[in-house]
Write a protein that holds these residues in place. Sequence first.
Motif, mmCIF file in Angstrom:
data_model
loop_
_atom_site.group_PDB
_atom_site.id
_atom_site.type_symbol
_atom_site.label_atom_id
_atom_site.label_comp_id
_atom_site.label_asym_id
_atom_site.label_seq_id
_atom_site.Cartn_x
_atom_site.Cartn_y
_atom_site.Cartn_z
ATOM 1 N N GLN A 1 0.703 -1.148 -0.117
ATOM 2 C CA GLN A 1 0.078 -0.089 0.120
ATOM 3 C C GLN A 1 0.968 1.456 0.107
ATOM 4 O O GLN A 1 2.090 1.278 0.505
ATOM 5 C CB GLN A 1 -0.952 -0.141 1.326
ATOM 6 N N GLN A 3 0.924 5.760 0.667
ATOM 7 C CA GLN A 3 0.112 6.851 0.950
ATOM 8 C C GLN A 3 0.810 8.096 0.094
ATOM 9 O O GLN A 3 1.946 8.190 0.158
ATOM 10 C CB GLN A 3 0.176 7.161 2.390
ATOM 11 N N TYR A 116 -5.611 2.772 -7.762
ATOM 12 C CA TYR A 116 -6.163 2.172 -6.364
ATOM 13 C C TYR A 116 -5.854 2.989 -5.256
ATOM 14 O O TYR A 116 -6.650 3.061 -4.440
ATOM 15 C CB TYR A 116 -5.227 1.005 -6.170
ATOM 16 N N TYR A 117 -4.785 4.120 -5.261
ATOM 17 C CA TYR A 117 -4.442 4.734 -4.356
ATOM 18 C C TYR A 117 -4.466 6.279 -4.657
ATOM 19 O O TYR A 117 -4.326 6.815 -5.775
ATOM 20 C CB TYR A 117 -3.202 4.647 -3.815
#
Length: 128
Positions: A1, A3, A116-117
């Motif tokens: 993931q 940020q 996706y982010y």
Amino acid sequence: QVQLVESGGGLVQAGGSLRLSCAASGRTFGIYAMGWFRQPPGKEREFVAAISRHGGSTPYADSVKGRFTISRDNAKNTVYLQMGSLKPEDTAVYSCAARAALDQYYSAYNRAGEYYYWGHGTQVTVSS
């Protein structure tokens, strides 16, 4: 993931310039294709620019072509959007987005649904 945190927005007069930055967390930034999108007040989100993993592909929206430049520094985990000849219609919240592109070294994506982010965005206001 991963940020994402955008910075560099603000108020600028028409004809001026701004550089937006998007800093990404993590140590695998180089596997992500990146994009910039914007949402003008009262309108839907729209594509601005995108960049492939190593910067070889950089598509732009017609509305910003020749005025904006997307770039990235994988050593700094950052993608940039240099904006010039700004117009009042460039006023929007600008957000960066990321998607892993493990086997697609040269792919850049211009649809929001392919990412996706997302960062939270930074406001850009261009006065006339």
